[in-house]
Write a protein that holds these residues in place. Structure first.
Motif, short mmCIF file in Angstrom:
data_model
loop_
_atom_site.label_atom_id
_atom_site.label_comp_id
_atom_site.label_asym_id
_atom_site.label_seq_id
_atom_site.Cartn_x
_atom_site.Cartn_y
_atom_site.Cartn_z
N ASN A 120 0.86 -1.18 0.00
CA ASN A 120 0.00 0.00 0.00
C ASN A 120 0.90 1.24 0.00
O ASN A 120 1.27 1.74 1.05
N PRO A 121 1.26 1.73 -1.19
CA PRO A 121 2.25 2.82 -1.29
C PRO A 121 1.81 4.15 -0.69
O PRO A 121 2.65 5.01 -0.42
N SER A 122 0.51 4.34 -0.48
CA SER A 122 0.04 5.62 0.09
C SER A 122 -0.87 5.37 1.28
O SER A 122 -2.06 5.71 1.24
N PRO A 123 -0.37 4.83 2.35
CA PRO A 123 -1.24 4.52 3.49
C PRO A 123 -1.70 5.78 4.22
O PRO A 123 -0.98 6.78 4.29
N THR A 124 -2.90 5.70 4.76
CA THR A 124 -3.37 6.78 5.63
C THR A 124 -2.73 6.61 7.00
O THR A 124 -2.17 5.56 7.31
N ALA A 125 -2.86 7.64 7.83
CA ALA A 125 -2.31 7.56 9.19
C ALA A 125 -2.94 6.39 9.94
O ALA A 125 -2.25 5.66 10.67
N GLU A 126 -4.23 6.18 9.73
CA GLU A 126 -4.90 5.08 10.43
C GLU A 126 -4.37 3.73 9.94
O GLU A 126 -4.16 2.81 10.74
N GLU A 127 -4.13 3.63 8.64
CA GLU A 127 -3.57 2.37 8.12
C GLU A 127 -2.16 2.12 8.66
O GLU A 127 -1.79 0.98 8.94
N VAL A 128 -1.39 3.18 8.80
CA VAL A 128 -0.04 3.03 9.37
C VAL A 128 -0.16 2.58 10.83
O VAL A 128 0.53 1.66 11.27
N ARG A 129 -1.06 3.21 11.58
CA ARG A 129 -1.24 2.82 12.99
C ARG A 129 -1.65 1.36 13.11
O ARG A 129 -1.16 0.64 13.97
#
Ligand code: FES
Length: 156
Positions: A120-129
């Motif tokens: 996922n080359p452009s994760p959201t902050a929530e996806e990173v968390r």
């Protein structure tokens, strides 16, 4: 003590011929036999994520993984993410954002983030968390870690 077995470990693109007891963990073998000490031993029971490595590109807790199960698998540790002397983009972003404090958790975080960005080359902050849910930072510097990884969105 169990009889030792032969194991060819593919680590960061290089084969390592080893002889290990079947009950030894990947973490033990990496740190003690191969001397790949960038992989950290935190809790040693699957709770902190410090020992995270990539197995065929997927984050795995090496303290809960038997080394002998790694036959034919490609293992990546933090020693394998740089290109020559150049840090991996995740490492550079963490430095740029002042996200590295004591550094103990960073090997696991770098590898988890690398795997996330590859799928996922452009994760959201929530996806990173969510991706970092198993990586504990004892300095609790999560905000800057998330900021650094999100900043890489859209890059290769
Ligand atoms: Fe493996 Fe903590 S050392 S999860």
């Amino acid at each position: 003590m169990s009889d030792k077995v032969s194991l060819s470990l593919c680590l960061n693109g290089a084969e390592h011929a080893l002889t290990v007891a079947p009950e030894r963990t990947l973490l033990d073998v990496l740190r003690e036999d191969v001397r790949a000490t960038g992989t950290r031993r935190g809790c040693d029971e699957g709770n902190c994520g410090a020992c995270t490595v990539l197995v065929d590109g997927v984050p795995v807790l090496s303290c809960l993984t038997l080394a002998v199960r790694m036959r034919g698998r490609a293992i990546t540790t933090v020693e394998g993410v740089q290109t020559g002397a150049e840090l991996h983009p995740v490492q550079r972003a963490l430095v740029r954002h002042g996200a590295v404090q004591c550094g103990f958790c960073m090997s696991g975080i770098v590898l988890t983030a690398k795997a996330l960005l590859e799928r996922n080359p452009s994760p959201t902050a929530e996806e990173v968390r969510q991706a970092l849910g198993s990586n504990v930072c004892r300095c609790s510097g999560y905000a800057r870690v998330v900021e650094a990884i999100v900043s890489l969105g859209g890059r290769p």
